[in-house]
Write a protein that holds these residues in place. Structure first.
Motif, short mmCIF file in Angstrom:
data_model
loop_
_atom_site.label_atom_id
_atom_site.label_comp_id
_atom_site.label_asym_id
_atom_site.label_seq_id
_atom_site.Cartn_x
_atom_site.Cartn_y
_atom_site.Cartn_z
N THR A 36 24.65 29.14 49.87
CA THR A 36 23.19 28.85 50.87
C THR A 36 23.91 27.48 52.44
N ASN A 37 24.34 27.02 52.62
CA ASN A 37 24.75 26.61 53.51
C ASN A 37 24.81 27.52 54.34
N ASN A 40 22.19 29.42 55.84
CA ASN A 40 20.83 28.15 56.71
C ASN A 40 21.35 28.68 57.95
N SER A 41 23.03 28.02 58.57
CA SER A 41 23.90 28.10 59.46
C SER A 41 23.31 29.51 60.66
#
Length: 161
Positions: A36-37, A40-41
């Protein structure tokens, strides 16, 4: 009378935690959080600036007003930019999961299945070939004995009386 001893709550909890599915699920959650990170990035660092070339980098700034005036907290505002951002995040996540995980795994499993079927096919060919060789040996032995062979006899093993 003897009663069966019920496992303690602690033993049941320990058995539950040691199941393979629970451990696999825990690993999936941790990997999903890290993934997820990354997504999102990717959205914040690449997609939003590309969209920002047309308008603004912050998709949350895109909105429409349903009432006459949307100044401050007045009026009814539709925040369609945040929906667009969430949709892009979803699509990117789906594409990455499909192209980097699902597609390679399905190709790998298809290759494994093809190899398994090829091995089974080879095994069947070998069995058929062995049967044909045995028939040829039988026919050769019959030919050596002469044409007087009328099938299996009830004599001894070597054909003598």
């Amino acid at each position: 009378m003897s009663e069966k001893k019920q496992p303690s709550v602690w033993q049941g909890f320990k058995a539950f935690l040691m199941r393979g599915n629970v451990v696999d699920l825990a690993v999936a959650v941790v990997i999903g959080a890290a993934f997820t990170n990354i997504v999102n990035s990717l959205v914040k660092g690449i997609i939003n600036p590309l969209v920002g070339a047309i308008g603004t980098q912050n998709l949350d700034a895109y909105s429409s007003c349903l009432s006459e005036s949307c100044k401050g907290n007045q009026g009814i505002r539709l925040l369609w930019g945040s929906v667009l951002g969430a949709t892009l995040t979803f699509l990117i996540t789906g594409a990455v999961v499909y192209f980097l995980m699902v597609l390679p795994m399905s190709k790998y499993l298809a290759r494994q299945e093809a190899r398994r079927k090829a091995r089974q096919g080879t095994h069947e060919v070998i069995e058929v070939t062995e049967l044909e060789v045995l028939k040829e040996i039988r026919d050769a032995l019959v030919a050596q004995r002469g044409s007087g062979y009328n099938g299996p006899s009830h004599r001894g093993y070597d054909g003598r009386q």
